[in-house]
Design a protein around this motif. Structure first.
Motif, PDB file in Angstrom:
ATOM      1  N   SER A  81      13.580  12.878   3.227  1.00 46.67           N
ATOM      2  CA  SER A  81      12.670  13.288   2.159  1.00 46.67           C
ATOM      3  C   SER A  81      11.263  13.527   2.668  1.00 46.67           C
ATOM      4  N   ILE A  82      10.663  14.613   2.175  1.00 46.12           N
ATOM      5  CA  ILE A  82       9.229  14.867   2.380  1.00 46.12           C
ATOM      6  C   ILE A  82       8.590  14.729   1.005  1.00 46.12           C
ATOM      7  N   VAL A  83       7.743  13.710   0.861  1.00 46.86           N
ATOM      8  CA  VAL A  83       7.160  13.397  -0.436  1.00 46.86           C
ATOM      9  C   VAL A  83       5.673  13.693  -0.407  1.00 46.86           C
ATOM     10  N   ILE A  84       5.243  14.589  -1.296  1.00 47.21           N
ATOM     11  CA  ILE A  84       3.813  14.873  -1.451  1.00 47.21           C
ATOM     12  C   ILE A  84       3.342  14.022  -2.627  1.00 47.21           C
ATOM     13  N   ALA A  85       2.490  13.048  -2.339  1.00 51.52           N
ATOM     14  CA  ALA A  85       2.180  12.025  -3.345  1.00 51.52           C
ATOM     15  C   ALA A  85       0.748  12.099  -3.815  1.00 51.52           C
ATOM     16  N   HIS A  86       0.583  11.959  -5.119  1.00 54.65           N
ATOM     17  CA  HIS A  86      -0.738  11.814  -5.713  1.00 54.65           C
ATOM     18  C   HIS A  86      -0.973  10.341  -6.054  1.00 54.65           C
TER      19      HIS A  86
ATOM     20  N   LYS B 282      -6.786   3.207   2.984  1.00 57.19           N
ATOM     21  CA  LYS B 282      -7.157   2.018   2.194  1.00 57.19           C
ATOM     22  C   LYS B 282      -8.177   2.391   1.110  1.00 57.19           C
ATOM     23  N   LYS B 283      -9.098   3.292   1.435  1.00 61.22           N
ATOM     24  CA  LYS B 283     -10.082   3.728   0.435  1.00 61.22           C
ATOM     25  C   LYS B 283      -9.389   4.427  -0.738  1.00 61.22           C
ATOM     26  N   LEU B 284      -8.386   5.258  -0.403  1.00 66.11           N
ATOM     27  CA  LEU B 284      -7.639   5.954  -1.457  1.00 66.11           C
ATOM     28  C   LEU B 284      -6.889   4.968  -2.348  1.00 66.11           C
ATOM     29  N   VAL B 285      -6.279   3.949  -1.716  1.00 66.16           N
ATOM     30  CA  VAL B 285      -5.549   2.925  -2.471  1.00 66.16           C
ATOM     31  C   VAL B 285      -6.504   2.140  -3.362  1.00 66.16           C
ATOM     32  N   ASP B 286      -7.648   1.763  -2.804  1.00 58.72           N
ATOM     33  CA  ASP B 286      -8.633   0.990  -3.585  1.00 58.72           C
ATOM     34  C   ASP B 286      -9.154   1.792  -4.771  1.00 58.72           C
ATOM     35  N   MET B 287      -9.389   3.091  -4.563  1.00 54.84           N
ATOM     36  CA  MET B 287      -9.886   3.945  -5.647  1.00 54.84           C
ATOM     37  C   MET B 287      -8.875   4.014  -6.792  1.00 54.84           C
ATOM     38  N   GLN B 288      -7.589   4.135  -6.447  1.00 51.22           N
ATOM     39  CA  GLN B 288      -6.562   4.207  -7.490  1.00 51.22           C
ATOM     40  C   GLN B 288      -6.352   2.845  -8.156  1.00 51.22           C
TER      41      GLN B 288
ATOM     42  N   ASN C 230       7.048   2.417   0.042  1.00 50.97           N
ATOM     43  CA  ASN C 230       8.227   2.111   0.855  1.00 50.97           C
ATOM     44  C   ASN C 230       8.600   3.248   1.813  1.00 50.97           C
ATOM     45  N   ALA C 231       7.743   4.255   1.911  1.00 55.85           N
ATOM     46  CA  ALA C 231       8.038   5.388   2.811  1.00 55.85           C
ATOM     47  C   ALA C 231       8.071   4.919   4.262  1.00 55.85           C
ATOM     48  N   ASP C 232       8.941   5.546   5.070  1.00 59.08           N
ATOM     49  CA  ASP C 232       9.036   5.192   6.494  1.00 59.08           C
ATOM     50  C   ASP C 232       7.753   5.556   7.226  1.00 59.08           C
ATOM     51  N   THR C 233       7.160   6.687   6.834  1.00 54.92           N
ATOM     52  CA  THR C 233       5.901   7.122   7.442  1.00 54.92           C
ATOM     53  C   THR C 233       4.999   7.703   6.363  1.00 54.92           C
ATOM     54  N   ILE C 234       3.753   7.283   6.364  1.00 60.24           N
ATOM     55  CA  ILE C 234       2.760   7.868   5.455  1.00 60.24           C
ATOM     56  C   ILE C 234       1.763   8.634   6.310  1.00 60.24           C
ATOM     57  N   VAL C 235       1.580   9.915   5.959  1.00 58.68           N
ATOM     58  CA  VAL C 235       0.677  10.785   6.717  1.00 58.68           C
ATOM     59  C   VAL C 235      -0.534  11.092   5.836  1.00 58.68           C
ATOM     60  N   VAL C 236      -1.702  10.711   6.319  1.00 54.13           N
ATOM     61  CA  VAL C 236      -2.935  10.966   5.567  1.00 54.13           C
ATOM     62  C   VAL C 236      -3.559  12.253   6.093  1.00 54.13           C
ATOM     63  N   MET C 237      -3.792  13.218   5.162  1.00 53.22           N
ATOM     64  CA  MET C 237      -4.302  14.532   5.565  1.00 53.22           C
ATOM     65  C   MET C 237      -5.708  14.769   5.030  1.00 53.22           C
ATOM     66  N   GLN C 238      -6.452  15.552   5.794  1.00 52.06           N
ATOM     67  CA  GLN C 238      -7.799  15.943   5.370  1.00 52.06           C
ATOM     68  C   GLN C 238      -8.120  17.301   5.980  1.00 52.06           C
ATOM     69  N   LYS C 239      -8.393  18.287   5.129  1.00 55.28           N
ATOM     70  CA  LYS C 239      -8.740  19.647   5.577  1.00 55.28           C
ATOM     71  C   LYS C 239      -7.728  20.220   6.569  1.00 55.28           C
ATOM     72  N   GLY C 240      -6.456  20.014   6.250  1.00 57.59           N
ATOM     73  CA  GLY C 240      -5.401  20.636   7.051  1.00 57.59           C
ATOM     74  C   GLY C 240      -5.055  19.916   8.330  1.00 57.59           C
ATOM     75  N   LYS C 241      -5.560  18.703   8.525  1.00 60.38           N
ATOM     76  CA  LYS C 241      -5.263  17.957   9.736  1.00 60.38           C
ATOM     77  C   LYS C 241      -4.838  16.535   9.386  1.00 60.38           C
TER      78      LYS C 241
ATOM     79  N   LEU D 170       3.216  12.543   2.341  1.00 63.40           N
ATOM     80  CA  LEU D 170       1.947  13.205   2.665  1.00 63.40           C
ATOM     81  C   LEU D 170       0.943  12.878   1.562  1.00 63.40           C
ATOM     82  N   VAL D 171      -0.198  12.306   1.962  1.00 67.45           N
ATOM     83  CA  VAL D 171      -1.230  11.953   0.989  1.00 67.45           C
ATOM     84  C   VAL D 171      -2.562  12.539   1.428  1.00 67.45           C
TER      85      VAL D 171
END
Length: 607
Positions: A557-562, A598-604, A569-580, A400-401
């Motif tokens: 595994s449920i991974v909350i990632a910063h 992609k914007k989040l990846v580029d920023m990091q 390598n996660a099987d599924t990446i879920v992008v969240m915004q304001k609870g959705k 979850l990102v």
């Protein structure tokens, strides 16, 4: 008195001590009265020739029981006095001393047994409070100050012992002492005793009026004590920040403000409480003075009362003062104890909103999937999650990102059932987690949080926290998987090294690897990692990330990632915004979509 009745349920396991206390208090009260009555025949025979009785009294010859008992005592003393007055005096004194010795012995035995009751109740209340504290949901303590909770389990419970449980001691002894003394006083002179009864209600009303505000004042004192304990707890927890921002004076002023209020409230409370003893004593002496006048008139003018009986009567009247003072102080204690009991019972009687159902199931294995279906949740007024759906198949890693406040950590709180959803359901293998026993649900899970929560104990004890029966070999193997074994063996005492308060003797990376080792040792089928590497430096992150990857093998595994680099390598990446959920897929797929992820990846990457 409602609170007093509720506290009394803790007395039941110790009722045998209460019965023994009552038994010896009855004997104490009885001998307390008899010790003064024994003075009468000695005074009469030794100092008044007319009171000597040379013929053994026969009950049929007397109109009253009082005269028969009096002459029977006088007869026995007269016999001794005829042969040897000094011997009679010694025997009379010996009798009085024996009565006072027995009175004090019974008093000691009564206090001896009540001690076990008082300390036992103190222990059980504290145990019940601690049990309730760890049982209540985390949400309850988000509204409470830690210092206030600590004050309730320490000083408030101690106040209950000092006030309420003192009443248990006084409730039998002092009233019985007064009762037996008054019966004896009535026996000596009913007229004089009835005169005393006119003044007792007056003194009672005066004493009662002093104590009306004690509960209110006591409540203020106890609340303020919780306040400065909270400030102390916050200061100790945030000492680095306070020093770094030169905020010592700010916190000192807060603490001094609290202690100043505590000083003011305590003075007001104690001054009212301290007024009880001198007031009751003065009123008692006032009654004694009036008795001296009225009784002296009966002896000197009316001659309706014998002088020796009057002397013994005055001793009995003074004997009432001590228990009367104790009762008046105890009434203040009840008012103080009421405030403390109210605060203690507030926690004990708080309903646990996250409790097991009566028919809750025990689940020991995980076979298919975790499903979050149409869930909505809010901590207070605003929704944090709204109609949220997520499926986590067995063996998959779902990350979850999203930005802070998007609801990622809330998912972890809901799956572990630290909070209950407001709407929707969370199921494991098709069973709603609300239908599972909490310990069963949490037995399937292990959580590693951003803040490594460790305890002031050894390395070994911290790793084995959830698995107390683990062997040394299992603990070492878990530490190796978590990349922790190498630094642990270099510690002064290895796995038996104490790591200090919150593990502060270790670095951030070391603390985190111990948290991971603890989760590995538990060996659950489902892992929840809540930003487990976000607070670490690059080297520590690499070691911790390797440990996490070792731990997640063959697990769900449920991974909350910063840091997004950790979940590629996660099987599924879920992008969240304001609870959705706004995006969902694998790393490469989301990069190609050229959207929020992609914007989040580029920023990091730029960072």
């Amino acid at each position: 008195m409602d609170y007093f009745k509720k506290i009394l349920r803790f007395v039941k396991p110790y009722k045998r001590f209460a019965y023994l206390n009552i038994f010896f208090n009855i004997l104490y009260a009885l001998f307390s009265a008899l010790s003064f009555v024994a003075l009468i025949p000695m005074l009469q025979v030794l100092f008044d020739k007319e009171k000597q009785v040379h013929t053994k009294p026969i009950y049929e010859n007397y109109e009253s029981l009082k005269e028969f008992i009096g002459d029977s005592f006088n007869y026995q003393v007269t016999i001794f006095a005829e042969d040897n007055k000094m011997q009679a005096l010694v025997i009379s004194i010996g009798l009085i001393l024996a009565l006072f010795l027995l009175k004090n012995l019974f008093n000691y035995l009564a206090m001896f047994f009540i001690t076990f009751l008082r300390n036992g109740v103190l222990k059980d209340i504290r145990n019940s409070m601690y049990d309730k504290i760890v049982e209540l949901p985390i949400g309850y303590f988000s509204e409470k100050k830690k210092g206030d909770v600590i004050a309730r389990i320490t000083s408030d419970v101690l106040e209950i012992q000092h006030s309420f449980l003192s009443i248990l001691e006084l409730i039998i002894r002092e009233p019985l002492t007064i009762l037996f003394t008054i019966i004896t006083m009535l026996f000596i002179s009913a007229k004089l005793t009835l005169f005393v009864f006119i003044f007792i209600p007056i003194t009672g009303i005066i004493i009662s009026s002093i104590g009306k505000s004690l509960k209110k004042q006591s409540d203020k004192v106890q609340k303020e004590q919780g306040e400065f304990l909270s400030i102390t707890e916050e200061t100790l927890g945030g000492l680095k920040v306070i020093k770094a921002f030169n905020a010592e004076n700010t916190f000192l002023k807060k603490f001094q403000g609290s202690t100043s209020r505590f000083f003011k409230f305590s003075n007001s409370l104690l001054n009212r409480q301290n007024l009880a003893s001198p007031t009751s004593e003065f009123l008692g002496i006032l009654v004694i003075g009036i008795l001296l006048w009225f009784g002296g008139k009966m002896v000197l003018v009316d001659e309706s009362l014998d002088a020796t009986e009057f002397l013994a009567y005055m001793g009995l009247a003074y004997n009432i003062l001590t228990p009367a003072k104790a009762i008046s102080k105890a009434s203040y204690g009840v008012k103080k104890g009421n405030a403390a009991a109210e605060r203690v019972l507030e926690i004990l009687e708080t309903e646990n909103t996250i409790a097991d159902k009566t028919d809750a199931l025990a689940k020991t294995n995980f076979e298919k999937e975790v499903i979050l279906k149409d869930i909505s949740f809010k901590y207070e007024d605003d929704l944090v999650l709204e109609d949220f759906n997520l499926k986590v198949p067995k063996g998959h890693t779902v990350a979850l990102v999203g930005q802070s406040g998007s609801g990622k950590s809330t998912i972890a709180n809901l799956v572990t059932r630290f909070y209950d959803v407001n709407k929707g359901s969370i199921t494991i293998d098709g069973v709603d987690i609300k239908d599972l026993k909490k310990d069963s649900l949490r037995g399937l899970l292990a959580i590693v949080t951003q803040d490594s929560i460790l305890f002031n104990d050894t390395v070994k004890s911290n790793i084995a926290l959830g698995t107390p029966n683990a062997t040394d070999e299992e603990i070492i193997e878990a530490a190796k998987i978590a990349n922790a074994h190498e630094f642990i063996k270099d510690l002064p005492d290895g796995y038996n090294t104490n790591i200090g308060d919150s593990g502060n003797k270790l670095s951030g990376g070391q603390k985190q690897r111990l948290s991971i080792a603890r989760a590995v040792l538990k060996n659950p089928p489902i892992m929840i990692l809540d930003e487990a590497t976000s607070a670490l430096d690059t080297e520590s992150e690499r070691l911790v990330q390797d440990a996490l990857e070792n731990m997640m093998k063959n697990r769900t595994s449920i991974v909350i990632a910063h840091r997004l680099s950790t979940i590629q390598n996660a099987d599924t990446i879920v992008v969240m915004q304001k609870g959705k959920i706004i995006e969902q897929g694998k790393h490469d797929e989301l990069l190609k979509a050229n959207a929020t992820y992609k914007k989040l990846v580029d920023m990091q990457s730029l960072a």
